[in-house]
Design a protein around this motif. Structure first.
Motif, short mmCIF file in Angstrom:
data_model
loop_
_atom_site.label_atom_id
_atom_site.label_comp_id
_atom_site.label_asym_id
_atom_site.label_seq_id
_atom_site.Cartn_x
_atom_site.Cartn_y
_atom_site.Cartn_z
N ALA A 24 0.81 -1.22 0.00
CA ALA A 24 0.00 0.00 0.00
C ALA A 24 0.85 1.27 0.00
O ALA A 24 0.38 2.32 -0.44
CB ALA A 24 -0.94 0.01 1.20
N THR A 25 2.07 1.18 0.48
CA THR A 25 2.94 2.36 0.54
C THR A 25 3.98 2.37 -0.57
O THR A 25 4.97 3.12 -0.48
CB THR A 25 3.66 2.43 1.91
OG1 THR A 25 4.46 1.25 2.05
CG2 THR A 25 2.69 2.55 3.05
N GLY A 26 3.78 1.55 -1.59
CA GLY A 26 4.77 1.49 -2.66
C GLY A 26 6.07 0.88 -2.19
O GLY A 26 7.13 1.26 -2.64
N ASN A 27 5.98 -0.06 -1.26
CA ASN A 27 7.11 -0.81 -0.69
C ASN A 27 7.88 -0.04 0.37
O ASN A 27 8.93 -0.50 0.82
CB ASN A 27 8.08 -1.30 -1.77
CG ASN A 27 7.41 -2.19 -2.78
OD1 ASN A 27 6.42 -2.86 -2.48
ND2 ASN A 27 7.93 -2.20 -3.98
N PRO A 44 14.45 5.49 5.73
CA PRO A 44 13.49 4.91 4.79
C PRO A 44 14.15 3.76 4.03
O PRO A 44 15.36 3.77 3.78
CB PRO A 44 13.14 6.06 3.86
CG PRO A 44 14.30 6.99 3.96
CD PRO A 44 14.88 6.83 5.33
N MET A 45 13.36 2.77 3.69
CA MET A 45 13.87 1.58 3.01
C MET A 45 12.74 0.99 2.18
O MET A 45 11.58 1.04 2.60
CB MET A 45 14.35 0.58 4.06
CG MET A 45 14.59 -0.84 3.62
SD MET A 45 15.83 -1.12 2.35
CE MET A 45 17.30 -0.53 3.07
N GLU A 46 13.08 0.46 1.03
CA GLU A 46 12.10 -0.22 0.18
C GLU A 46 12.51 -1.68 0.05
O GLU A 46 13.09 -2.09 -0.96
CB GLU A 46 12.03 0.45 -1.19
CG GLU A 46 11.52 1.87 -1.13
CD GLU A 46 11.57 2.56 -2.48
OE1 GLU A 46 11.29 1.91 -3.50
OE2 GLU A 46 11.90 3.75 -2.49
N GLU A 115 9.56 -5.38 -13.00
CA GLU A 115 8.48 -4.88 -12.15
C GLU A 115 8.41 -3.35 -12.11
O GLU A 115 7.32 -2.79 -12.01
CB GLU A 115 8.65 -5.40 -10.71
CG GLU A 115 8.44 -6.88 -10.57
CD GLU A 115 8.82 -7.40 -9.19
OE1 GLU A 115 8.82 -6.59 -8.23
OE2 GLU A 115 9.15 -8.59 -9.09
N THR A 116 9.57 -2.68 -12.15
CA THR A 116 9.57 -1.24 -11.90
C THR A 116 10.18 -0.41 -13.02
O THR A 116 10.00 0.81 -13.03
CB THR A 116 10.37 -0.93 -10.61
OG1 THR A 116 11.76 -1.22 -10.85
CG2 THR A 116 9.85 -1.72 -9.42
N GLY A 117 10.95 -1.03 -13.89
CA GLY A 117 11.67 -0.28 -14.92
C GLY A 117 13.00 0.28 -14.42
O GLY A 117 13.75 0.86 -15.19
N PHE A 118 13.29 0.12 -13.13
CA PHE A 118 14.55 0.60 -12.57
C PHE A 118 15.64 -0.40 -12.95
O PHE A 118 15.55 -1.57 -12.62
CB PHE A 118 14.43 0.74 -11.05
CG PHE A 118 15.59 1.42 -10.40
CD1 PHE A 118 15.95 2.71 -10.75
CD2 PHE A 118 16.32 0.77 -9.43
CE1 PHE A 118 17.03 3.35 -10.15
CE2 PHE A 118 17.40 1.39 -8.81
CZ PHE A 118 17.75 2.68 -9.18
N ASP A 119 16.67 0.07 -13.64
CA ASP A 119 17.64 -0.84 -14.24
C ASP A 119 18.95 -0.89 -13.46
O ASP A 119 19.77 0.03 -13.51
CB ASP A 119 17.92 -0.41 -15.68
CG ASP A 119 18.61 -1.49 -16.49
OD1 ASP A 119 18.92 -2.57 -15.92
OD2 ASP A 119 18.85 -1.26 -17.69
N LEU A 120 19.13 -2.00 -12.74
CA LEU A 120 20.38 -2.27 -12.04
C LEU A 120 21.07 -3.49 -12.63
O LEU A 120 22.01 -4.02 -12.03
CB LEU A 120 20.12 -2.48 -10.54
CG LEU A 120 19.60 -1.29 -9.77
CD1 LEU A 120 19.29 -1.68 -8.33
CD2 LEU A 120 20.59 -0.13 -9.81
#
Length: 164
Positions: A24-27, A44-46, A115-120
């Protein structure tokens, strides 16, 4: 130590509340660590669920990761802005372990990108912390009348205490 999947099987109520609030909080969660002088730090942490585990991965060199390298104990609290905790609230207690497995890191990065498009993808993960859960608790308000606090410790079933 207890992985996320083992924890979810042993403490289904708490794990469902944690997972629901996490989504609900975007992780977003709040991570408590211990500073070098022993005082607490909140960051803060995801965290991410992946392959049956709960992973605390992020930007290397941050103070929260230096804290965890020195002392692996943590508390992870679901983020909330609701003072009435109408959607519930959960905390996980545990210790991290640095998992240096390049194939796991590659699968994690690929799943994160999908899932997110964030590329690592192709990056090195140092550290890559897996969470071993050593305890947990959750709070729910029932019918707007009373609070139920559910508690879990390894080796025992979760139990609930009602507070009027």
């Amino acid at each position: 130590m207890t992985s996320w999947n083992e924890f979810a099987a042993a403490a289904p109520r708490i794990s469902k509340i944690f997972a629901r609030r996490h989504a609900a909080t975007g992780n977003l969660c709040m991570l408590a660590t211990l500073r070098a002088d022993g005082s607490p730090r909140i960051s803060p942490m995801e965290p991410r669920f992946f392959e049956g585990g709960l992973w605390l991965a992020g930007m290397p060199g941050t103070t929260k990761f230096r804290d965890l390298a020195r002392d692996p104990r943590f508390c992870l609290h679901t983020a909330t802005v609701d003072t009435q905790v109408g959607e519930g609230d959960a905390k996980l207690f545990g210790e991290v372990r640095d998992v240096q497995d390049v194939a796991l890191h590659q699968r994690f990065a690929e799943a994160l990108f999908e899932e997110t498009g964030f590329d690592l993808r192709g990056r090195e993960f140092r550290p890559f912390y897996g969470a071993d859960i050593t305890g947990a608790s959750a709070v729910e308000i029932i019918d707007g009348k009373y609070m139920e606090v559910t508690i879990w410790k390894p080796g025992a079933p979760e139990y609930t205490v009602r507070k009027d």
